[in-house]
Enzyme design. Structure first.
Site, short mmCIF file in Angstrom:
data_model
loop_
_atom_site.label_atom_id
_atom_site.label_comp_id
_atom_site.label_asym_id
_atom_site.label_seq_id
_atom_site.Cartn_x
_atom_site.Cartn_y
_atom_site.Cartn_z
N LYS A 52 0.84 -1.20 0.00
CA LYS A 52 0.00 0.00 0.00
C LYS A 52 0.87 1.25 0.00
O LYS A 52 0.61 2.21 -0.73
CB LYS A 52 -0.95 -0.03 1.21
CG LYS A 52 -2.08 -1.03 1.02
CD LYS A 52 -2.88 -1.35 2.27
CE LYS A 52 -3.87 -2.48 1.94
NZ LYS A 52 -4.61 -3.00 3.09
N GLN A 96 -5.23 -2.03 9.11
CA GLN A 96 -5.02 -3.34 8.47
C GLN A 96 -5.64 -4.45 9.32
O GLN A 96 -5.39 -4.53 10.52
CB GLN A 96 -3.52 -3.57 8.26
CG GLN A 96 -3.17 -4.82 7.48
CD GLN A 96 -3.66 -4.77 6.03
OE1 GLN A 96 -3.72 -3.71 5.41
NE2 GLN A 96 -4.03 -5.91 5.49
N ASP A 119 -11.50 2.04 3.09
CA ASP A 119 -11.80 0.61 2.91
C ASP A 119 -13.28 0.40 2.55
O ASP A 119 -13.67 -0.68 2.11
CB ASP A 119 -11.54 -0.17 4.21
CG ASP A 119 -10.16 -0.79 4.27
OD1 ASP A 119 -9.65 -1.20 3.22
OD2 ASP A 119 -9.61 -0.87 5.39
N1 GUN Z 1 -6.78 -7.25 5.33
C1 GUN Z 1 -6.87 -7.95 4.18
N2 GUN Z 1 -7.46 -7.19 3.22
C2 GUN Z 1 -7.72 -5.99 3.78
C3 GUN Z 1 -8.29 -4.79 3.28
O1 GUN Z 1 -8.70 -4.66 2.12
N3 GUN Z 1 -8.37 -3.77 4.17
C4 GUN Z 1 -7.94 -3.88 5.46
N4 GUN Z 1 -8.09 -2.82 6.25
N5 GUN Z 1 -7.41 -4.98 5.95
C5 GUN Z 1 -7.30 -6.03 5.10
#
Ligand code: GUN
Length: 284
Positions: A52, A96, A119
């Site tokens: 990211k 996350q 998200d």
């Molecule tokens: N963990 C796995 N995929 C995601 C996601 O798209 N967003 C977040 N915040 N955590 C994740």
């Protein structure tokens, strides 16, 4: 022989456009900024968070990381989110997942200001999505719609069958496809006659989390197959939810694993971060 839908190509196309948008915003003194919170030391989460950050750097979005120790309390995490919610230089906040078990993850997701919820996990944004009036996009589903658009697929009127009813993929994908006037069926572990239902799909979305779950008998001739699965096999190789060797000859288009849907999730996260900043600054 199916046409491969190349997720990296669609990602790069989108990132290039966003790079230009961010440069234009910067020229106006506007700096989209994504804050990523990671709690504990889960190695998979570390990889996702690094990816990211790299995507942000690639297109000029400011990225800030908040790495918190495993023993962080829910209250401590909520107080960091309050701080970031109040910070006008922050466009988007992402915590996350998964967080350590002792943390109340629902409270965490609900504490993020919906305007910064890149998200699209906050109940307010999910409600907006249900009403077809969302600003934030659910990242993985929106990535799949972007792939279909890139490939010139007409979605309206098509029968889209989604296998999997998760809050992150299955349910929001159904809502996005409905917004695009598809006829939508969601299948899950209790669905009767799964193979028969799936074999009626013009667009088949596999989001089950089980390797090679979708077999040739579940695929209509000429179907478009989108495979969300990323399963690590014993030999270390990645495998999708779709048995590619069996299903590819019947499909008209199919996403590979890796290099299919996967690269699109972060791409749409970048899109949401730019959108959040534009909305906050009232920029069209
Ligand atoms: N963990 C796995 N995929 C995601 C996601 O798209 N967003 C977040 N915040 N955590 C994740």
């Amino acid at each position: 022989m199916a046409t491969l839908i190349d997720g990296k190509k669609v990602r790069d196309h989108n990132l290039e456009i966003m790079k230009g948008e961010v440069a234009e915003l910067n020229a106006q003194g506007v700096y989209p900024c994504l804050c990523v919170i990671i709690v504990g030391s889960d190695p998979a989460s570390r990889v996702y968070v690094n990816n990211k950050k790299k995507a942000c750097e690639n297109i000029g979005i400011v990225s800030r990381e908040y790495a918190m120790p495993e023993e962080t309390t829910t209250e401590e995490l909520l107080s960091l989110i309050d701080e970031l919610n109040a910070d006008k230089s922050v466009s988007g906040i992402l915590c996350q997942m998964p967080v350590p078990k002792h943390i109340d993850s629902k409270a965490v997701l609900e504490r993020i200001d919906p305007a910064k919820d890149v998200d699209c996990f906050h109940p307010y944004n999910v409600g907006k999505l249900v009403q077809g009036d969302n600003v934030m996009l659910p990242c993985t589903p929106a990535g799949m719609v972007e792939m279909l658009d890139y490939m010139g697929v007409e979605i309206s009127g098509k029968h889209c069958v989604i296998i999997g009813r998760s809050d992150i993929v299955g349910k929001p994908m159904a809502l996005l496809m409905l917004q695009r006037n598809a006829t939508v069926t969601i299948c899950h572990s209790r669905t009767a006659n799964l193979s028969e239902v799936c074999s009626q799909a013009d667009i088949l979305v596999a989001a089950v989390g089980r390797p090679n779950f979708v077999t040739a008998d579940m695929v209509k001739d000429g179907a478009i197959i989108l495979d969300v699965g990323i399963n690590r096999m014993e030999d270390g190789k990645l495998c999708g939810d779709v048995n590619f060797a069996e299903c590819e000859p019947k499909a008209s288009m199919i996403t590979p694993v890796p290099g299919g849907v996967g690269p699109m999730t972060i791409t749409m996260l970048m899109r949401n971060t730019i959108t959040a900043e534009k909305v906050a600054k009232n920029i069209k």
